[in-house]
Design an enzyme around this catalytic site. Structure first.
Site, PDB file in Angstrom:
ATOM      1  CB  CYS A 100       7.329 -13.760  37.722  1.00  0.00           C
ATOM      2  SG  CYS A 100       7.308 -14.160  39.470  1.00  0.00           S
ATOM      3  CB  CYS A 117      10.046 -15.953  39.311  1.00  0.00           C
ATOM      4  SG  CYS A 117       8.292 -15.996  39.483  1.00  0.00           S
ATOM      5  CG  ASP A 118      12.432 -14.814  36.376  1.00  0.00           C
ATOM      6  OD1 ASP A 118      12.819 -15.896  36.841  1.00  0.00           O
ATOM      7  OD2 ASP A 118      11.494 -14.703  35.582  1.00  0.00           O
TER       8      ASP A 118
END
Ligand code: NDP
Length: 313
Positions: free
Chosen positions: A138, A141-142
C-alpha cells in the site's frame, strides 16, 4: 450448562461499501442487521486517498472519510456494528452458522457476504520476511516513510500506475517493474507514468529477490534476456492485484477458478438459499466502490425478499 447462541435475522460479514450499503438498506427494512467488520474496518477504501469518481462528492473526498460517512449512515438506522472476524461458517442447514474470532457462534436466517478482496503478493520468502520492513502492498499507507528515497513498485495495472505516480511525488526515484513489454493500465494512467520524470519503467522484468537484513536495502531484478540488475531501493511496493476473501466459504459456496463467489446473474443469490454475496468478493470485473455499494443494496433487498418468502418476521 451450554452457552446461549445468538440468533440474528440478517448477518453482514464485512464493512466496505458493499457491507455498509447492505446495512443501510437492511436496517431501514427492519431486518435488525448485525455487522462484523472484519480485519480491515471500512475495507480497501481506508487505504486510498482521494476518491473523485463516487457520485455525490463533486469536489472528491478522502477514502477513509467516505467510509466513516457510510458507517455513520448505517448506524443511524440501527445497524449493530461489531469488531470481529468471521473465521468459519456452516451453511449446511436452513439456519446458517458463522463463527466469529474462532470462538463465538452466531446463527442467522440470512447472511450477506461483503468480505471484499486483499492484496496479492509475489510469494518470495524475502518479501514475506521484510514485509513491514520496507515491503508494502500500500503505497498510500507507507509511501510517507520513504520520503526522498529510492523505491521500487511491481505491477502494471491501474493500481501500480496510480501508486507509482503517488510515490513519485514523495520519493527521489521510483522503479516500476513490469513483467511484460507493456502495461495493463489504462492509456491515461500509462501516459501519466511515462510523463513523470522520476519514474523509470523496467519492462520484461521480474523480481528475483528483495535484499536486506533488518529492512529493504535493494531489489534484484532480472529481464527476459537473463540480465540481472540490482536496484538500490529502501522501499519495495507490490501492486499486482487482489485476491477475494472467500476461503472460509469454499466448502459451501460455488466459487470460480480464482476464488470469486458465483452469484445467480442479476442477483446477489449464491447456491445456498439465504446466503447472498456482494461487492468485490463476487466481482472480478468492475471492483469499484460504487458497484460494490450497488451490489450491497441488491444483497439487502434479496435478503428481505427471502425472509418474506419464507415467512420469517
Ligand atoms: P490488475 O489485475 O488490473 O493488474 C495487476 C497487474 O499486476 C498486471 O499488470 C499484472 O501483469 C501484474 N502482475 C500480476 N501478478 C504479477 C506477478 N506475479 N509479478 C509481476 N506482475 C504481476 O490489478 P489492479 O489492482 O491494478 O486493478 C484492479 C482493478 O481496479 C482494475 O480493473 C483496474 O482498472 C481498477 N482500478 C482502477 C483505478 C482507477 O480507475 N482510478 C485505480 C486502481 C484500480 P500482467 O499485465 O502481465 O498480467
Amino acid at each position: 450448562m451450554s452457552e446461549q447462541i445468538e440468533h440474528v435475522k440478517c448477518l453482514i460479514i464485512g464493512s466496505g461499501p458493499a457491507g455498509y450499503t447492505a446495512a443501510i438498506y437492511a436496517a431501514r427494512a427492519a431486518l435488525k442487521p448485525v455487522m462484523y467488520q472484519g480485519l480491515q474496518p471500512g475495507g480497501q477504501l481506508t487505504i486510498t486517498t482521494e476518491v473523485e469518481n463516487y457520485p455525490g462528492y463533486p469536489k472528491g473526498t478522502q477514502g477513509p472519510e467516505m467510509m466513516e460517512d457510510f458507517k455513520a449512515q448505517a448506524e443511524r438506522f440501527g445497524t449493530d456494528i461489531r469488531w470481529g472476524l468471521a473465521t468459519s461458517v456452516d451453511f449446511s442447514g436452513p439456519i446458517h452458522k458463522v463463527v466469529i474470532d474462532e470462538k463465538t457462534t452466531i446463527t442467522a436466517d440470512t447472511i450477506i457476504i461483503a468480505t471484499g478482496a486483499s492484496a496479492k503478493w509475489l510469494g518470495l520468502p524475502s518479501e514475506e520476511r521484510l514485509n513491514g520492513f520496507g515491503v508494502s502492498a500500500c503505497a498510500v499507507c507507507d509511501g510517507f516513510f520513504f520520503k526522498g528515497q529510492d523505491v521500487a513498485i511491481v505491477g502494471a495495472g491501474d493500481t501500480a500506475a496510480e501508486e507509482a505516480t503517488y510515490l513519485a511525488k514523495l520519493c527521489k526515484k521510483v522503479y516500476m517493474i513490469v513483467r511484460r513489454d507493456e502495461m495493463r493500465a489504462s492509456k491515461a494512467m500509462q501516459t501519466r507514468v511515462l510523463n513523470t520524470p522520476n519514474i523509470e519503467v523496467l519492462y520484461n522484468s521480474s523480481t528475483k529477490e528483495i535484499l536486506g537484513g533488518k529492512s529493504v536495502e535493494a531489489a534484484l531484478i532480472v529481464n527476459d534476456k537473463g540480465e540481472e540488475r540490482k536496484l538500490d531501493v529502501t522501499g519495495f511496493f507490490v501492486a499486482i492485484g487482489h485476491q477475494p476473501n472467500t476461503a472460509i466459504f469454499k466448502d459451501y459456496l460455488t466459487l470460480d477458478e480464482t476464488g470469486y463467489i458465483q452469484t445467480i446473474p442479476g442477483s446477489s443469490k449464491t447456491n445456498v438459499p439465504g446466503v447472498f454475496a456482494t461487492g468485490d468478493a463476487q466481482d472480478h470485473i468492475y471492483r469499484q466502490a460504487v458497484t460494490a455499494a450497488g451490489s450491497g443494496c441488491m444483497g439487502a433487498l434479496d435478503a428481505e425478499r427471502y425472509l418474506a418468502a419464507n415467512g420469517i418476521h
